[in-house]
Each structure stands twice: as structure tokens, then as C-alpha cells.
Design a protein around this motif. Structure first.
Motif, PDB file in Angstrom:
ATOM      1  N   GLU A  23      39.401  39.207  64.612  1.00  0.00           N
ATOM      2  CA  GLU A  23      40.228  38.089  64.135  1.00  0.00           C
ATOM      3  C   GLU A  23      40.306  38.011  62.616  1.00  0.00           C
ATOM      4  N   ARG A  24      39.630  38.904  61.936  1.00  0.00           N
ATOM      5  CA  ARG A  24      39.683  38.895  60.470  1.00  0.00           C
ATOM      6  C   ARG A  24      41.026  39.424  59.980  1.00  0.00           C
ATOM      7  N   TRP A  25      41.588  38.792  59.011  1.00  0.00           N
ATOM      8  CA  TRP A  25      42.718  39.354  58.288  1.00  0.00           C
ATOM      9  C   TRP A  25      42.721  38.744  56.899  1.00  0.00           C
ATOM     10  N   SER A  26      43.568  39.259  56.036  1.00  0.00           N
ATOM     11  CA  SER A  26      43.548  38.840  54.626  1.00  0.00           C
ATOM     12  C   SER A  26      44.705  37.899  54.326  1.00  0.00           C
ATOM     13  N   PRO A  27      44.475  36.598  54.388  1.00  0.00           N
ATOM     14  CA  PRO A  27      45.564  35.655  54.120  1.00  0.00           C
ATOM     15  C   PRO A  27      45.832  35.487  52.622  1.00  0.00           C
ATOM     16  N   ARG A  28      47.004  34.978  52.328  1.00  0.00           N
ATOM     17  CA  ARG A  28      47.324  34.577  50.947  1.00  0.00           C
ATOM     18  C   ARG A  28      47.412  33.052  50.848  1.00  0.00           C
ATOM     19  N   GLY A  29      47.498  32.411  51.983  1.00  0.00           N
ATOM     20  CA  GLY A  29      47.548  30.942  51.984  1.00  0.00           C
ATOM     21  C   GLY A  29      46.146  30.368  52.029  1.00  0.00           C
ATOM     22  N   ALA A  82      51.872  39.339  41.986  1.00  0.00           N
ATOM     23  CA  ALA A  82      51.862  38.246  42.966  1.00  0.00           C
ATOM     24  C   ALA A  82      50.457  37.694  43.215  1.00  0.00           C
ATOM     25  N   ASN A  83      49.429  38.461  42.875  1.00  0.00           N
ATOM     26  CA  ASN A  83      48.068  37.944  43.071  1.00  0.00           C
ATOM     27  C   ASN A  83      47.857  36.652  42.287  1.00  0.00           C
ATOM     28  N   GLN A  84      48.566  36.548  41.151  1.00  0.00           N
ATOM     29  CA  GLN A  84      48.431  35.336  40.313  1.00  0.00           C
ATOM     30  C   GLN A  84      49.061  34.113  40.973  1.00  0.00           C
ATOM     31  N   VAL A  85      49.938  34.372  41.973  1.00  0.00           N
ATOM     32  CA  VAL A  85      50.649  33.258  42.609  1.00  0.00           C
ATOM     33  C   VAL A  85      49.762  32.562  43.645  1.00  0.00           C
ATOM     34  N   TRP A  86      49.094  33.368  44.472  1.00  0.00           N
ATOM     35  CA  TRP A  86      48.364  32.756  45.594  1.00  0.00           C
ATOM     36  C   TRP A  86      46.861  32.597  45.349  1.00  0.00           C
ATOM     37  N   ALA A  87      46.279  33.532  44.592  1.00  0.00           N
ATOM     38  CA  ALA A  87      44.808  33.526  44.463  1.00  0.00           C
ATOM     39  C   ALA A  87      44.238  32.276  43.777  1.00  0.00           C
ATOM     40  N   VAL A 133      38.749  35.821  53.562  1.00  0.00           N
ATOM     41  CA  VAL A 133      38.547  36.657  52.372  1.00  0.00           C
ATOM     42  C   VAL A 133      39.791  37.507  52.153  1.00  0.00           C
ATOM     43  N   HIS A 134      40.185  37.630  50.891  1.00  0.00           N
ATOM     44  CA  HIS A 134      41.270  38.559  50.552  1.00  0.00           C
ATOM     45  C   HIS A 134      40.864  39.320  49.289  1.00  0.00           C
ATOM     46  N   GLN A 135      40.703  40.619  49.439  1.00  0.00           N
ATOM     47  CA  GLN A 135      40.287  41.452  48.301  1.00  0.00           C
ATOM     48  C   GLN A 135      41.510  41.875  47.491  1.00  0.00           C
ATOM     49  N   MET A 136      41.290  42.054  46.188  1.00  0.00           N
ATOM     50  CA  MET A 136      42.388  42.486  45.312  1.00  0.00           C
ATOM     51  C   MET A 136      41.948  43.597  44.367  1.00  0.00           C
ATOM     52  N   GLY A 137      42.696  44.696  44.445  1.00  0.00           N
ATOM     53  CA  GLY A 137      42.513  45.752  43.450  1.00  0.00           C
ATOM     54  C   GLY A 137      43.465  45.538  42.284  1.00  0.00           C
ATOM     55  N   GLY A 138      44.433  44.646  42.471  1.00  0.00           N
ATOM     56  CA  GLY A 138      45.422  44.374  41.438  1.00  0.00           C
ATOM     57  C   GLY A 138      44.906  43.390  40.413  1.00  0.00           C
ATOM     58  N   PHE A 139      44.202  43.917  39.435  1.00  0.00           N
ATOM     59  CA  PHE A 139      43.718  43.085  38.320  1.00  0.00           C
ATOM     60  C   PHE A 139      43.404  44.018  37.162  1.00  0.00           C
ATOM     61  N   PRO A 182      52.963  41.272  61.509  1.00  0.00           N
ATOM     62  CA  PRO A 182      51.869  41.860  62.291  1.00  0.00           C
ATOM     63  C   PRO A 182      51.024  42.788  61.434  1.00  0.00           C
ATOM     64  N   ARG A 183      49.756  42.837  61.721  1.00  0.00           N
ATOM     65  CA  ARG A 183      48.889  43.828  61.065  1.00  0.00           C
ATOM     66  C   ARG A 183      49.063  45.144  61.804  1.00  0.00           C
ATOM     67  N   ASP A 184      49.120  46.212  61.059  1.00  0.00           N
ATOM     68  CA  ASP A 184      49.251  47.499  61.744  1.00  0.00           C
ATOM     69  C   ASP A 184      48.214  48.483  61.227  1.00  0.00           C
ATOM     70  N   ARG A 185      47.916  49.441  62.069  1.00  0.00           N
ATOM     71  CA  ARG A 185      46.922  50.458  61.739  1.00  0.00           C
ATOM     72  C   ARG A 185      47.375  51.798  62.309  1.00  0.00           C
ATOM     73  N   ARG A 186      46.925  52.880  61.677  1.00  0.00           N
ATOM     74  CA  ARG A 186      47.126  54.199  62.274  1.00  0.00           C
ATOM     75  C   ARG A 186      46.417  54.206  63.620  1.00  0.00           C
TER      76      ARG A 186
HETATM   77  C1  LIG Z   1      40.308  47.677  47.651  1.00  0.00           C
HETATM   78  C2  LIG Z   1      41.399  46.735  48.110  1.00  0.00           C
HETATM   79  C3  LIG Z   1      42.383  46.339  47.220  1.00  0.00           C
HETATM   80  C4  LIG Z   1      43.372  45.427  47.623  1.00  0.00           C
HETATM   81  N1  LIG Z   1      44.268  44.955  46.701  1.00  0.00           N
HETATM   82  C5  LIG Z   1      45.116  43.966  47.045  1.00  0.00           C
HETATM   83  C6  LIG Z   1      45.902  43.321  46.058  1.00  0.00           C
HETATM   84  O1  LIG Z   1      45.819  43.588  44.842  1.00  0.00           O
HETATM   85  N2  LIG Z   1      46.746  42.332  46.466  1.00  0.00           N
HETATM   86  C7  LIG Z   1      46.843  41.955  47.775  1.00  0.00           C
HETATM   87  O2  LIG Z   1      47.618  41.033  48.078  1.00  0.00           O
HETATM   88  N3  LIG Z   1      46.086  42.531  48.728  1.00  0.00           N
HETATM   89  C8  LIG Z   1      45.213  43.513  48.399  1.00  0.00           C
HETATM   90  N4  LIG Z   1      44.390  44.071  49.347  1.00  0.00           N
HETATM   91  C9  LIG Z   1      44.477  43.627  50.748  1.00  0.00           C
HETATM   92  C10 LIG Z   1      45.068  44.731  51.630  1.00  0.00           C
HETATM   93  O3  LIG Z   1      46.439  44.874  51.355  1.00  0.00           O
HETATM   94  C11 LIG Z   1      44.808  44.391  53.099  1.00  0.00           C
HETATM   95  O4  LIG Z   1      43.424  44.380  53.352  1.00  0.00           O
HETATM   96  C12 LIG Z   1      45.483  45.404  54.031  1.00  0.00           C
HETATM   97  O5  LIG Z   1      46.876  45.318  53.927  1.00  0.00           O
HETATM   98  C13 LIG Z   1      45.084  45.210  55.479  1.00  0.00           C
HETATM   99  O6  LIG Z   1      45.375  43.882  55.878  1.00  0.00           O
HETATM  100  P1  LIG Z   1      44.268  42.977  56.569  1.00  0.00           P
HETATM  101  O7  LIG Z   1      43.106  42.867  55.622  1.00  0.00           O
HETATM  102  O8  LIG Z   1      44.944  41.660  56.803  1.00  0.00           O
HETATM  103  O9  LIG Z   1      43.855  43.661  57.829  1.00  0.00           O
HETATM  104  C14 LIG Z   1      43.404  44.970  48.972  1.00  0.00           C
HETATM  105  C15 LIG Z   1      42.399  45.380  49.861  1.00  0.00           C
HETATM  106  C16 LIG Z   1      41.404  46.234  49.443  1.00  0.00           C
HETATM  107  C17 LIG Z   1      40.303  46.622  50.419  1.00  0.00           C
END
Ligand SMILES: Cc1cc2nc3c(=O)[nH]c(=O)nc-3n(C[C@H](O)[C@H](O)[C@H](O)COP(=O)(O)O)c2cc1C
Length: 201
Positions: A23-29, A82-87, A133-139, A182-186
């Protein structure tokens, strides 16, 4: 009953995964009224602290900032696009850093791997506490180094937003669409290499 707009986030019901992973996913809201309390934050960091690492080197540092502080705002300023918009609505932003070399200058070869694993543990802990949790490499790594005194061999790798998911968050149209996509994966067949087939004869 109104259909759940986020139902596509969870893999097929047949999955045997533990719910906290399925059930984990990365929201922006994120809910801007949610406040990260100290015991919860400590628990998240403890989950990272007790993660395994190569030779127990623990090559990670977590720069912790909570919303409503100048240090949080500095991390927000370092974010890209866009990270500056939601984070900014997250309850805390944690800059996860790896330590690149040990006290004697030796390269900590698995530090990125170890840090990723520690963040994964923090993520599972957060999810199990009902947080997202939502991780960001965009910084900007440079901006973080400019604003914070981290030490020479400490490299910021990812900014980790933690907070309470808000399904009604006011997101711009493009982000709103991505939020419920939808979340998708290989397929496993694409990512799993069968040892029997790959073994050179
Ligand atoms: C190392 C890393 C960097 C990421 N950078 C960003 C980012 O800069 N901005 C963003 O919106 N999401 C970012 N994400 C989130 C991914 O896009 C997201 O985990 C992926 O699309 C899979 O979606 P899910 O986590 O909902 O399963 C990042 C995730 C990781 C692990």
C-alpha cells in the motif's frame, strides 16, 4: 459509494506482500496542518539507525528539518521544479546524506546502497505509523552545502518528505493527474534473471 481515486496505487489484490509494502506509494498531496511530533520523528530516525550496513559502517547522516522553521525553508529553496510546489506541505524534510570515506580516508564503497536501505527502513516505519514518504532527487546539492555545515565527505543524495497524505490536497492539474495515476512496474519476468538460464556452460 464514490470510487476511491487512489485505488490504482495498490498492486493486484492477489499480492502476498505485507500491506505496509503493497500500500506504500509516493504522494504529493500532504496535509499542511499535520505536525511531526518529536517521538514520531525519533522513531523514524531509529528505523534508519538500525538498518544494516557494510561492516556496520553506518555511512549515513540525516539532516532533519520540520515545517515552519528557517532550516525547512532552506531545504525547500534547494528543491527543483515541481518539487517546490508540493513538498512545502510535508511535515518534515530530511536530507539523507551518505558519508563517502571513513576516518582514515578509505572509500566507503557501499555507502549509497546502505543509505538507500536506511531510507527504505524509515519509509516502512513511517507507513506503519500512517504517514507517507516521498523521496526527491530533484534538489541542488550545492545549495544544501551552501546553507548547511555538513562536513567534507558528506554527500546529500536525496530529500525525504514525510507527512500525512491529504487526498484533497490542492495540487496543480498536472500533479493532480499524476497523483491518482496507476503505479506501474516492469514485469518480474523482465527484472528477474533465472540463474539456471544465465549460468554459462
Ligand atoms: C532516488 C529517488 C529520487 C526521486 N526523485 C523524485 C523527485 O525529484 N520528484 C518527485 O516528484 N519524485 C521523485 N521520486 C519518486 C519516484 O518518482 C517514485 O518513487 C516512483 O515514480 C515510483 O512511485 P511510487 O513510489 O509511488 O511507487 C524519487 C524517488 C527516488 C527513490
Amino acid at each position: 459509494m464514490t470510487p476511491d481515486p487512489f485505488s490504482a496505487k495498490v498492486p493486484d489484490a492477489g499480492s502476498a506482500m505485507v500491506p505496509v509494502l503493497a500500500e506504500r506509494w509516493s504522494p504529493r498531496g500532504f496535509d499542511p496542518s499535520h505536525v511531526m511530533d518529536e517521538p514520531t520523528l525519533a522513531c523514524l530516525l531509529e528505523a534508519a539507525q538500525w538498518s544494516p550496513s557494510a561492516s556496520n559502517s553506518q555511512p549515513w547522516r540525516f539532516l532533519v528539518t520540520v515545517r515552519g522553521t528557517p532550516e525547512f525553508d532552506a531545504v525547500v529553496r534547494s528543491l527543483a521544479g515541481a518539487n517546490q510546489v508540493w513538498a512545502p506541505h510535508a511535515s518534515c524534510l530530511i536530507v539523507a546524506c551518505r558519508v563517502m570515506s571513513d576516518d582514515r580516508g578509505g572509500l566507503l564503497r557501499w555507502s549509497a546502497y546502505d543509505l538507500g536501505q536506511a531510507v527504505a527502513c524509515l519509509t516502512v516505519q513511517a507507513e506503519s505509523l500512517g504517514l507517507s514518504v516521498h523521496q526527491m532527487g530533484g534538489f541542488s546539492v550545492e545549495a544544501i552545502h551552501e546553507d548547511f555545515d555538513l562536513g567534507a565527505s558528506v554527500e546529500p543524495l536525496v530529500v525525504v518528505a514525510v507527512g500525512r497524505f491529504d487526498p484533497d490536497a490542492d495540487l496543480p492539474e498536472d500533479l493532480r493527474e499524476r497523483e491518482s495515476a496507476p503505479r506501474d512496474r516492469r514485469a518480474l519476468s523482465e527484472i528477474v534473471v533465472d540463474g539456471r538460464e544465465a549460468l554459462r556452460s
